[in-house]
Design a protein around this motif. Sequence first.
Motif, PDB file in Angstrom:
ATOM      1  N   UNK A  92      28.557  11.019  11.948  1.00 23.43           N
ATOM      2  CA  UNK A  92      28.785  11.030  13.383  1.00 23.43           C
ATOM      3  C   UNK A  92      29.326  12.718  14.231  1.00 23.43           C
ATOM      4  N   UNK A  93      30.739  13.054  12.859  1.00 24.47           N
ATOM      5  CA  UNK A  93      31.344  13.825  13.452  1.00 24.47           C
ATOM      6  C   UNK A  93      29.911  15.584  12.566  1.00 24.47           C
ATOM      7  N   UNK A  94      29.585  15.057  11.779  1.00 26.64           N
ATOM      8  CA  UNK A  94      28.346  16.592  11.988  1.00 26.64           C
ATOM      9  C   UNK A  94      27.126  16.478  13.010  1.00 26.64           C
ATOM     10  N   UNK A  95      27.340  15.457  13.287  1.00 30.28           N
ATOM     11  CA  UNK A  95      25.982  15.573  14.538  1.00 30.28           C
ATOM     12  C   UNK A  95      26.624  16.181  16.134  1.00 30.28           C
ATOM     13  N   UNK A  96      27.861  15.911  15.663  1.00 27.52           N
ATOM     14  CA  UNK A  96      28.391  16.513  16.913  1.00 27.52           C
ATOM     15  C   UNK A  96      28.993  17.654  16.889  1.00 27.52           C
ATOM     16  N   UNK A  97      29.229  17.913  15.913  1.00 24.74           N
ATOM     17  CA  UNK A  97      29.085  19.397  15.800  1.00 24.74           C
ATOM     18  C   UNK A  97      27.559  20.712  15.343  1.00 24.74           C
ATOM     19  N   UNK A  98      26.637  20.208  15.033  1.00 26.15           N
ATOM     20  CA  UNK A  98      25.693  20.822  14.758  1.00 26.15           C
ATOM     21  C   UNK A  98      24.649  20.412  15.683  1.00 26.15           C
ATOM     22  N   UNK A  99      25.611  19.475  15.844  1.00 28.93           N
ATOM     23  CA  UNK A  99      23.618  18.995  18.215  1.00 28.93           C
ATOM     24  C   UNK A  99      24.863  19.145  19.035  1.00 28.93           C
ATOM     25  N   UNK A 100      25.953  19.409  18.972  1.00 28.56           N
ATOM     26  CA  UNK A 100      26.557  19.272  20.581  1.00 28.56           C
ATOM     27  C   UNK A 100      27.894  20.146  20.564  1.00 28.56           C
ATOM     28  N   UNK A 101      27.962  20.710  19.347  1.00 26.89           N
ATOM     29  CA  UNK A 101      29.276  22.055  19.962  1.00 26.89           C
ATOM     30  C   UNK A 101      28.447  22.998  18.989  1.00 26.89           C
ATOM     31  N   UNK A 102      27.256  23.561  18.364  1.00 23.25           N
ATOM     32  CA  UNK A 102      27.397  24.575  17.887  1.00 23.25           C
ATOM     33  C   UNK A 102      25.835  25.186  19.166  1.00 23.25           C
TER      34      UNK A 102
END
Length: 215
Positions: A92-102
């Motif tokens: 979940x943390x990686x998805x938020x980072x790669x596909x929302x934050x970035x």
Amino acid sequence: MIKLHGFAVSNYYNMVKFALLEKGLEFEEVQAMPSQEADYKAKSPMGKVPCFETEQGFLAETNVILDYIEALKPTPALVPGDAFAAARVREVAKIVELYIELPARRHYAEIFFGEKRNETAVAEAKPVIENGLAALQALGSFKPFICGAFSLADIVAAHSFIYAAPVCQAVYGWDIVEAVPGLKAALEQTNARPAGAKVMADQQAALQAFMEQKG
Ligand SMILES: N[C@@H](CCC(=O)N[C@@H](CS)C(=O)NCC(=O)O)C(=O)O
């Protein structure tokens, strides 16, 4: 003593600071800005903020630093003990980072620094963020935090949506927090924790100073 290098406007810096406060680890904050100068890159090889100073050397990349902190002081746990549940939190943390934050970050220059709109980014980022939000909704329970118990996923989400949400509102007129049922309450509870409130207060003060300086 551990030293956290960076600045309090940086959302990645604030993820690490949040985790350190949750763990009750003693640390020193060292003011640093991103830099491609050799002396900073000796500490943070990509020149980014944050970097993390330990007695054994420097570490960069927020997810790596968060995992290091978890290994250094497993309690209170920010990652569940069960292997699958732990992997889910990191997913979940990686998805938020790669596909929302970035993808949202592609608009920071326009929204925070008044630069010209990047129309390519406007077209490309939205479908990526839509997919990221759908994945977050599918994977999260939001009872009461994103993955059930409070975890790294909440810390990463809180300090990703802190900028991604106003940016998507400004660029697309799109409320990406409301788009995921249960997310708003999870973020509010995360930011209301003593560590979350301290990080937020420091971030708000630093952001105000930054905006005033910018004029
Ligand atoms: N992948 C890095 C991203 C960190 C990052 O992008 N930090 C920003 C400040 S919030 C930065 O250093 N930006 C300058 C740059 O990208 O060169 C991490 O996870 O730590």
